[in-house]
Design a protein around this motif. Structure first.
Motif: not given
Length: 334
Positions: A41-52, A71-85
């Motif tokens: 799994w790969v993550s979602e962190h909006h931080l300068e010390t991480l690569g993506h 392969v998957g997400s750990g995780g998508v930070m859902l409140p930022h986005y449309s569940a449909y998208k």
């Protein structure tokens, strides 16, 4: 037999770059597959010390460079986005790599408030819709059959026969309750809370309601990992992550993960040492024998057969060796 999986957050060591570490993440996924790890799994962190911060983009790159590992997400930070998208993104991933895609979702912002404000800049409502979003994901990923849904008949494309597995990520009874009541999988983030969550996972399983997504509960527990040939070497390597966590806790700017030699020179105060001791509750540190024994005990305490392990080290080869040693100890693959 325990299933072991890997979460790679693509941390950037001091002196390295995002491009180099993204290459290393891909290499690590290939190594994990050869070693017999179950998921990557790969993550979602909006931080300068991480690569993506975009798992939905990195996932297909990793899946295309591997062939069997999930392969998957750990995780998508859902409140930022449309569940449909999000559903459309992961239905497409499932169509491209059928039977291999996991959609892990979380409620946390995954970054500093400034990043959250930018991500949600044009949203007209800021009230908590997380539970509704999870229900929406299930609706879109199972064929949009609910006649009472506010978007009745709207399908997430492409229209395919399989679906990704949804995992709710969390460290509380609230997230576990959402997973159990909606009949989906639950990943307990011990590496975030540092608190034992055996009772949380137990309640999730006891309360689980079968759904169109899955008929039986599934759980995994996440820890940070530092494994080396000996306990002493592992302790030395762990100083890098000790200082990284300490800097985050103190709001200090970090230019990257320090080497153990650099980290040991950090000017620790008595309070710092206390923070380090508390953070060690989030980690498994030791030789393969030590870590294996801890995992086997935790498996009984949590009543689970899968662990997700994340390693933050300055040296990529030390990180790889950490996973190699543990795979050998468990006999994942000869």
């Amino acid at each position: 037999m325990l299933k072991l999986s890997i979460l790679d957050q693509t941390p950037i060591p001091l002196g390295s770059s995002a491009q180099e570490e993204l290459e290393n993440t891909t290499k690590l996924a290939q190594i994990a597959e050869r070693l017999g790890y179950h998921r990557f799994w790969v993550s979602e962190h909006h931080l300068e010390t991480l690569g993506h911060s975009s798992p939905e983009i990195l996932i297909p790159h990793i899946a295309s460079h591997t062939s069997t590992i999930r392969v998957g997400s750990g995780g998508v930070m859902l409140p930022h986005y449309s569940a449909y998208k999000v559903a459309e993104n992961f239905r497409l991933l499932e169509a491209l790599y059928p039977g291999r895609i996991d959609l892990g979702v979380g409620r946390a912002p995954g970054g500093i408030p400034l990043a959250t404000n930018a991500l949600q800049e044009h949203k007209h409502t800021y009230h908590d819709t997380y539970e509704e979003q999870i229900k929406d994901l299930i609706y879109y990923l199972t064929g949009s059959q609910d006649p009472n849904h506010r978007f009745r008949g709207l399908k997430a494309m492409p229209d395919i026969d399989t679906k990704p597995t949804i995992w709710v990520l969390g460290s509380s009874g609230g997230s576990a309750g959402l997973a159990s009541s909606n009949g989906i999988s639950y990943a307990f983030a011990h590496f975030i809370s540092g608190q034992h969550g055996g009772s949380v996972v137990s309640r999730y399983k006891q309360s689980f309601q079968p759904s169109e997504m899955q008929r039986t509960p599934a759980s995994m527990i996440a820890f940070f990992l530092v494994c080396a040939e000996t306990d002493e070497e592992a302790e030395q390597l762990a100083t890098s992550i000790d200082v990284q966590f300490l800097q985050v806790a103190k709001g200090e700017k970090s230019d990257g993960i320090l080497s153990p030699e650099q980290a040991i020179k950090y000017p620790f105060t008595p309070t710092d040492h206390q923070i380090v001791r508390e953070n060690r509750n989030k980690m498994l540190v030791g030789s393969p024998e030590t870590v294996k024994a801890k995992l086997e005990t935790l498996s009984e305490e949590y009543n689970t057969d899968e662990f997700m392990l994340a390693s933050i080290m300055h040296d990529f080869h030390a990180k790889v060796k950490s996973y190699q040693l543990l795979a050998k100890a468990f006999g994942l693959k000869d």
